[in-house]
Structure formats: C-alpha cells, structure tokens
Design an enzyme around this catalytic site. Structure first.
Site, short mmCIF file in Angstrom:
data_model
loop_
_atom_site.label_atom_id
_atom_site.label_comp_id
_atom_site.label_asym_id
_atom_site.label_seq_id
_atom_site.Cartn_x
_atom_site.Cartn_y
_atom_site.Cartn_z
N ASN A 1 29.34 41.31 36.68
CA ASN A 1 30.15 42.05 35.72
C ASN A 1 30.17 41.41 34.33
O ASN A 1 30.57 42.07 33.37
CB ASN A 1 31.58 42.19 36.24
N GLN B 1 29.59 47.20 39.74
CA GLN B 1 28.81 47.35 38.50
C GLN B 1 27.51 48.11 38.73
O GLN B 1 26.87 48.54 37.77
CB GLN B 1 28.51 45.97 37.90
N SER C 1 34.62 51.05 42.62
CA SER C 1 35.80 51.29 41.79
C SER C 1 35.57 52.51 40.91
O SER C 1 34.59 52.56 40.15
CB SER C 1 36.05 50.05 40.92
N HIS D 1 36.83 53.81 38.13
CA HIS D 1 36.74 53.81 36.65
C HIS D 1 35.46 53.16 36.13
O HIS D 1 35.19 53.20 34.94
CB HIS D 1 37.99 53.19 36.02
N THR E 1 50.70 56.70 50.87
CA THR E 1 50.20 58.03 50.51
C THR E 1 48.97 57.92 49.62
O THR E 1 48.99 57.20 48.62
CB THR E 1 51.32 58.82 49.79
N CYS F 1 38.77 41.57 32.79
CA CYS F 1 39.75 41.20 33.80
C CYS F 1 40.32 39.81 33.53
O CYS F 1 41.44 39.52 33.87
CB CYS F 1 39.12 41.21 35.19
N1 PLP Z 1 34.52 43.59 41.02
C1 PLP Z 1 33.77 43.65 39.91
C2 PLP Z 1 32.33 43.24 39.97
C3 PLP Z 1 34.32 44.12 38.70
O1 PLP Z 1 33.56 44.19 37.61
C4 PLP Z 1 35.69 44.50 38.68
C5 PLP Z 1 36.32 44.96 37.43
O2 PLP Z 1 35.77 44.88 36.38
C6 PLP Z 1 36.41 44.43 39.86
C7 PLP Z 1 35.80 43.97 41.01
C8 PLP Z 1 37.85 44.86 39.90
O3 PLP Z 1 37.92 46.26 39.82
P1 PLP Z 1 39.27 47.10 39.72
O4 PLP Z 1 39.57 47.19 38.25
O5 PLP Z 1 38.95 48.44 40.31
O6 PLP Z 1 40.31 46.38 40.49
#
Ligand code: PLP
Length: 370
Positions: free
Chosen positions: A136, A164, A183, A185, A222, A309
């Site tokens: 990421n 990713q 994920s 988004h 839910t 993150c």
């Molecule tokens: N794993 C990877 C490789 C990510 O890039 C990310 C977020 O950027 C996550 C996990 C965490 O994802 P989420 O925002 O859905 O918790």
C-alpha cells in the site's frame, strides 16, 4: 465512488432499509439482496458464496484472520507475516501471537523474499502465512502466487491482504487463497465495508464477533446492506471494465521521468520493481514532506506522506524493511492516481512539483490556497 457503485448503494438504502435478519416480508427481500450480493462477489472471486463474510473493512478482516488463527492454533504455534504488511496485519499478529511472529523479510526491491518464506515454512511450519498482494505504500507487487504455492505444498493456510490489488489487476487465482481480504473503498465502493473470504467448512468457522446469527455466526451484527451492494457493484464494474494498466503505467512512468528532471535529488522508491500502475513513492530533497504536502495541497493536489492510515506517525515498516535510511523517512511522499487519472493530471502534478521546488529554492512564500 464509481457511478454504478453509488447508484447501487443509494438504491439499496431506499429499497432495503429493513433488517436482513427480520422475519417479515420486507426483511426477506433484504435478505435476498444480501445473499445475491454474496453470490455475485463469490462469482467474481471464483469461490463458494459460503466462503464470503461481509465486514466493516480490511482492518477488521485482517484482525479477524489473526484472532481466528490464534484461536485454532496450538499454544506454541508460530505465524509468518511479511515485513511490509499493513499495520492491521502486523499489529494484530503481534497481539495474538506475542513473541511467536516470524517475519518474511522484504528485499531492497520492495518484494517479500520467497526463498526466506520457503525456509520459514519448511523449518517452523507456521499456523498461517500472511502476505499481501501489493504494497500500500510503495505499490510493489508481492509474490503472493509463489507464497500460495509454497503454502499449498506444505498444507499451511495462506492469507492474502489483496486490498491494493483488487480492482486494479486481474483477480485470477485469488480465490485459491484460504483467506482473502478486500476493502470496498479501495476499488471505488463505499467506505466502511469490506469482505473476508475464509476456507469452506470448519477451517473457516470464525467466531470473530459474537452475538446474533448474522454471517453464519462468524461475524455478528446487522449487515450494512447498502454498502455491501455498493461494494459488489464496484468490484463487478472494475472487473468488467478493467483499467488500461498499460496506458496508466505509461502515464505514471512519464510522470516519474518528469519528476526526476524537475526536482534534482529526488529518488523514486522501488523504481525498477513491478508496481501497481497508480502508485509512486518518492524521497524528495529537503524540506520535510509535510511542507511539500501543504504547498501541493494549496495547488489542489491531494498527496500523502506515506500510508494515509499511519498519518505520518511512526516509521514506515515497509521502507524500514527495504533499508531506506531512517533520516529520509520524513521526506517521503506518495502519489496515487485513480482509474480516471489522465496523463494530463500526472503532467500537472509534475509541473506543480517543479514550481514548489523552485519556491523552496528561492525562499518564496507559498501560493494562496485554492
Ligand atoms: N490493508 C491494506 C493493504 C491497506 O492499504 C489498507 C488501507 O489502506 C487496509 C488494509 C485497511 O483498510 P480499511 O480502510 O478498509 O480498514
């Protein structure tokens, strides 16, 4: 969000706001929509629908995998994780397997070292191996197919955080992993929704969140049906209308050439490695990255100091694992494009970087924010 995902999300919110677990007629319709979404996602991943557990995102999915591995492995069992994994894997593994986490090193090229993985698997027989599909921060593609083969051969469960990769590169083969994290988004779906693919049968019988019977008792609570519908529509769209990876890679490479020419002293991280077509990570000359970020932001460019993150807190695990010197970590910027990023967008970013560099060199004041 992809337009089809937004449409599916809003439509589901209007049509199926009832609780899929209810027993009345409208609830049954919501339940059907939920199971339909599960079947469509399973079809995309080429796995059985029962293997799909809907969750709130990849962080939750990764935590669930580690908790499940710890609950089902022996007290002395070890686990193997890539050195450059997302914190939701690294921290969860550390918490559940305190003192029993084996690290698969990342080479200077940014990829996990499969030879070391083979040695770790052969010598220690971990309860689980967890390796992401693409990093990421650097965008470097990871040898997940080789790792999967090593694990299959040894009969060890394999988890892949494919956050990713999904929506950017073909999904072929991902359904063969024992556990798979996605994920919404990250591929144009809503935020706060994701999925975890687990093994069929007892190997996937998680008791991650306890409470109601949702998700086959594996994850009580839910379900967020509109978000699930939006996420599945997004992944379908990404797979049916795949991005032109060759054209995107060409535009990104042109940007990298312009950047190197515009800002002397810049270093592109893992420049020679196969990477995601949308990601560029670079070490810039002084000043620190947050100053670059502020001036680029004032010009309308949303860039990052690393992984969003971690918001710049602490050192990047992957860059440290790659041997990037500690004193350059506060000069790292990450540029990520999307499906709709054009060559003109990359060009505009390169010229903004050129202007900011000149401003710093001349001591000029920042431009007024947009
Ligand atoms: N794993 C990877 C490789 C990510 O890039 C990310 C977020 O950027 C996550 C996990 C965490 O994802 P989420 O925002 O859905 O918790």
């Amino acid at each position: 969000m992809r337009p089809v995902a937004r449409k599916a999300w809003l439509e589901a919110a209007d049509r199926w706001w009832h609780n899929p677990s209810g027993l009345y007629r409208e609830a049954a319709a919501a339940r059907r929509a939920l199971e339909d979404a599960r079947e469509r996602l399973a079809e995309l991943l080429d796995c059985e629908p029962e293997r799909v557990v809907f969750v709130s995102g990849a962080t939750e999915a990764n935590n669930a995998v580690m908790a499940h591995a710890a609950a089902t492995a022996g007290r002395d069992a070890v686990i193997a994780v890539g050195a450059g994994e997302h914190p939701s894997v690294l921290e969860a593994a550390g918490a559940w397997f305190r003192g029993r986490v084996l690290t698969v090193p990342t080479g200077g090229d940014g990829a996990a070292a499969t030879a070391d993985l083979g040695r770790i698997v052969g010598t220690f027989r971990p309860a689980l191996v967890s390796l992401m599909a693409a990093n990421n921060e650097t965008g470097v593609l990871q040898p997940w197919q080789e790792a999967l083969a090593v694990c299959q051969e040894a009969g060890i469960p394999f988890h892949c955080d494919a956050v990713q990769w999904l929506g950017r590169l073909p999904v072929n083969g991902l359904g063969e992993c024992d556990f798979l994290t996605g994920s919404g988004h990250k591929f144009g779906g809503p935020k706060g929704v994701g999925f975890l693919m687990v093994p069929a049968g007892p190997g996937g019988a998680l008791r991650w969140i306890r409470g109601g019977p949702q998700e086959d008792r594996r994850r009580a609570g839910t379900e967020n049906l509109p978000a699930i519908c939006g996420m599945v529509a997004a992944l379908e769209d990404a797979i049916v209308n795949p991005p032109d990876a060759t054209a995107h890679t060409a535009a990104r490479s042109a940007f990298e050439c312009e950047l190197v020419e515009a800002v002397p002293g810049v270093e592109i991280i893992a420049a020679g490695s196969p990477r995601l077509w949308n990601t560029v990570m670079a070490i810039l000359p002084p000043p620190v990255n947050v100053k670059w970020l502020a001036r680029l932001s004032a010009r309308g460019f949303a860039v990052s100091t690393g992984s969003a993150c971690s918001r710049g807190e602490g050192a990047s695990a992957v860059l440290a694992a790659m041997g990037v010197p500690h004193d350059s970590l506060n000069r790292v910027l990450r540029f990520s494009g999307g499906d709709d990023t054009t060559p003109a967008d990359w060009k505009a970013l390169a010229s903004a970087l050129r202007d900011v560099h000149r401003e710093f060199a001349s001591g000029a004041r920042p431009v007024a924010p947009l």
